[in-house]
Design a protein around this motif. Structure first.
Motif, PDB file in Angstrom:
ATOM      1  N   GLY A  95     -10.745 -27.814 -88.269  1.00 34.99           N
ATOM      2  CA  GLY A  95     -11.343 -27.558 -89.582  1.00 34.99           C
ATOM      3  C   GLY A  95     -11.951 -26.179 -89.677  1.00 34.99           C
ATOM      4  O   GLY A  95     -12.301 -25.712 -90.762  1.00 34.99           O
ATOM      5  N   GLY A  96     -12.074 -25.505 -88.518  1.00 33.25           N
ATOM      6  CA  GLY A  96     -12.594 -24.142 -88.522  1.00 33.25           C
ATOM      7  C   GLY A  96     -14.073 -24.074 -88.863  1.00 33.25           C
ATOM      8  O   GLY A  96     -14.751 -25.091 -89.025  1.00 33.25           O
ATOM      9  N   ASN A 117     -15.152 -24.148 -81.740  1.00 33.60           N
ATOM     10  CA  ASN A 117     -14.686 -24.860 -80.542  1.00 33.60           C
ATOM     11  C   ASN A 117     -13.888 -24.019 -79.560  1.00 33.60           C
ATOM     12  O   ASN A 117     -13.959 -24.231 -78.355  1.00 33.60           O
ATOM     13  CB  ASN A 117     -13.809 -26.062 -80.951  1.00 33.60           C
ATOM     14  CG  ASN A 117     -14.588 -27.089 -81.743  1.00 33.60           C
ATOM     15  OD1 ASN A 117     -15.810 -27.104 -81.731  1.00 33.60           O
ATOM     16  ND2 ASN A 117     -13.878 -27.954 -82.455  1.00 33.60           N
ATOM     17  N   TRP A 118     -13.095 -23.079 -80.070  1.00 34.63           N
ATOM     18  CA  TRP A 118     -12.158 -22.349 -79.230  1.00 34.63           C
ATOM     19  C   TRP A 118     -12.515 -20.871 -79.156  1.00 34.63           C
ATOM     20  O   TRP A 118     -13.021 -20.294 -80.119  1.00 34.63           O
ATOM     21  CB  TRP A 118     -10.732 -22.475 -79.779  1.00 34.63           C
ATOM     22  CG  TRP A 118     -10.214 -23.868 -79.841  1.00 34.63           C
ATOM     23  CD1 TRP A 118     -10.292 -24.734 -80.902  1.00 34.63           C
ATOM     24  CD2 TRP A 118      -9.530 -24.587 -78.812  1.00 34.63           C
ATOM     25  NE1 TRP A 118      -9.698 -25.926 -80.594  1.00 34.63           N
ATOM     26  CE2 TRP A 118      -9.223 -25.871 -79.322  1.00 34.63           C
ATOM     27  CE3 TRP A 118      -9.141 -24.262 -77.510  1.00 34.63           C
ATOM     28  CZ2 TRP A 118      -8.547 -26.833 -78.576  1.00 34.63           C
ATOM     29  CZ3 TRP A 118      -8.465 -25.226 -76.764  1.00 34.63           C
ATOM     30  CH2 TRP A 118      -8.181 -26.489 -77.289  1.00 34.63           C
ATOM     31  N   PRO A 158     -12.915 -32.574 -86.059  1.00 36.06           N
ATOM     32  CA  PRO A 158     -13.820 -31.489 -85.671  1.00 36.06           C
ATOM     33  C   PRO A 158     -14.150 -31.419 -84.182  1.00 36.06           C
ATOM     34  O   PRO A 158     -14.451 -30.334 -83.669  1.00 36.06           O
ATOM     35  CB  PRO A 158     -15.092 -31.782 -86.488  1.00 36.06           C
ATOM     36  CG  PRO A 158     -14.631 -32.626 -87.625  1.00 36.06           C
ATOM     37  CD  PRO A 158     -13.510 -33.448 -87.087  1.00 36.06           C
ATOM     38  N   GLN A 159     -14.076 -32.522 -83.458  1.00 34.47           N
ATOM     39  CA  GLN A 159     -14.477 -32.508 -82.052  1.00 34.47           C
ATOM     40  C   GLN A 159     -13.423 -31.882 -81.135  1.00 34.47           C
ATOM     41  O   GLN A 159     -13.722 -31.535 -79.991  1.00 34.47           O
ATOM     42  CB  GLN A 159     -14.778 -33.940 -81.577  1.00 34.47           C
ATOM     43  CG  GLN A 159     -15.981 -34.581 -82.250  1.00 34.47           C
ATOM     44  CD  GLN A 159     -15.653 -35.131 -83.630  1.00 34.47           C
ATOM     45  OE1 GLN A 159     -14.501 -35.448 -83.936  1.00 34.47           O
ATOM     46  NE2 GLN A 159     -16.665 -35.234 -84.482  1.00 34.47           N
ATOM     47  N   THR A 210     -18.928 -39.538 -80.715  1.00 34.07           N
ATOM     48  CA  THR A 210     -18.248 -39.734 -81.990  1.00 34.07           C
ATOM     49  C   THR A 210     -16.926 -38.984 -82.027  1.00 34.07           C
ATOM     50  O   THR A 210     -16.848 -37.829 -81.569  1.00 34.07           O
ATOM     51  CB  THR A 210     -19.117 -39.234 -83.165  1.00 34.07           C
ATOM     52  OG1 THR A 210     -20.385 -39.864 -83.121  1.00 34.07           O
ATOM     53  CG2 THR A 210     -18.447 -39.528 -84.502  1.00 34.07           C
ATOM     54  N   LEU A 211     -15.902 -39.625 -82.559  1.00 37.86           N
ATOM     55  CA  LEU A 211     -14.646 -38.962 -82.898  1.00 37.86           C
ATOM     56  C   LEU A 211     -14.413 -39.216 -84.384  1.00 37.86           C
ATOM     57  O   LEU A 211     -14.326 -40.376 -84.807  1.00 37.86           O
ATOM     58  CB  LEU A 211     -13.487 -39.525 -82.077  1.00 37.86           C
ATOM     59  CG  LEU A 211     -13.536 -39.320 -80.562  1.00 37.86           C
ATOM     60  CD1 LEU A 211     -12.329 -39.982 -79.907  1.00 37.86           C
ATOM     61  CD2 LEU A 211     -13.586 -37.844 -80.201  1.00 37.86           C
TER      62      LEU A 211
END
Length: 310
Positions: A95-96, A117-118, A158-159, A210-211
């Motif tokens: 989702g950025g 995340n990355w 998002p995770q 949570t996922l």
């Protein structure tokens, strides 16, 4: 680089050049029958069927290194052609940085180049922020796995724990999970069909609270939708879309156009420049060159308009 990729002294080629600059070396490695670990999206986006036919004809092996396509590859291993016929690919997207941000008109360069995340290069990080990166991955998946676009979905996760999934006819979904670390996909691609440790800390499920999953918002992030449109249009639409996006991101990072203007440029180019489908590598490169020239002229004109307006 292209000459080295085809060298008889080279067994494995890792295609990690950013952008359309990596297309020639990818084709040369495929023509030489190499084991090709491909992290260059644009080679598949622009090369499409022509690249995949070259891989097959020349006896090359193409392993996708991007986490999403590497995950899909793993989820398809061992499945029969019959099982694949009605299966669906589900690409996950983080989702950025702007997943919950409503107004994107005033996004800054600093904000767009920071991924939650990355850790990636600036261009790819901006693509993630616009969801163009996911759009390119949809086009990639269409050709890498020979799935029609209507059986390729995108879900925001998002995770970034589930890297992608395949849903089969019986309703079973097979997902590939792991820490968000590219060392795993590189190691898998190098070792396939075996596995070896990449030094990545394994998931601890008791620590994953949570996922979550949600549909992408194509109104705020229209470039994902443009990827599906490009596949439907056929011809050279994917090449034009990719070229326009690269020029748009470049202009944004230079402060010449706004964040949302990247999408405006992409759509303008897709519907304003529609050359026929390429039949050779040279035609791919020429279409890419012409599209970039037109996109630069658009960006230059838009930039001048902004200066005059201010």
């Amino acid at each position: 680089v292209a000459r080295l990729a085809a060298s008889p002294e080279v067994d494995i080629v890792v295609g990690a050049i950013v952008g359309a600059a990596g297309i020639v070396s990818t084709f040369r490695a495929a023509e030489a029958g190499k084991k090709l670990l491909l992290a260059n999206k644009e080679s598949v986006v622009c090369g499409g069927k022509l690249l995949m036919d070259t891989v097959k004809r020349c006896g090359a092996t193409l392993m996708p290194v991007d986490s999403e396509h590497n995950a899909i590859f793993q989820c398809l291993v061992g499945e029969t052609e019959r099982s694949r016929e009605k299966a669906r690919i589900i690409l996950t997207a983080s989702g950025g940085p702007f997943r919950t941000r409503k107004d994107l008109s005033d996004v800054t360069i600093e904000e767009a180049t920071h991924h939650p995340n990355w850790s990636m290069g600036r261009k790819i990080t901006v693509d993630s922020a616009t969801l163009m990166n996911k759009g390119l991955e949809v086009i990639e998946a269409r050709w890498l796995f020979d799935f029609p676009p209507e059986r390729i979905d995108v879900v925001v996760h998002p995770q970034s724990i589930i890297h992608s999934m395949v849903e089969y006819e019986d309703g079973v979904v097979i997902a590939q999970m792991g820490a968000p670390d590219m060392k795993n996909t590189i190691a898998y691609s190098l070792a396939y069909p075996d596995r070896f440790t990449a030094g990545v800390t394994p998931l601890k499920f008791s620590q994953i609270k949570t996922l979550t999953f949600e549909d992408p918002d194509l109104n705020r992030f229209p470039q994902l939708g443009y990827a599906y449109e490009a596949l439907k249009m056929g011809g050279s639409a994917s090449i034009v879309l990719n070229a326009a996006n690269e020029i748009g991101v470049e202009a944004f990072l230079e402060g010449r156009i706004g964040f949302t203007d990247i999408a405006v440029l992409c759509r303008s180019m897709m519907y304003g420049f529609q050359p026929p489908a390429p039949t050779t590598l040279e035609e791919i490169l020429e279409t890419d060159r012409q599209a970039r020239e037109l996109a630069r002229a658009w960006a230059d004109g838009y930039s001048e308009h902004r200066r005059d307006k201010n």
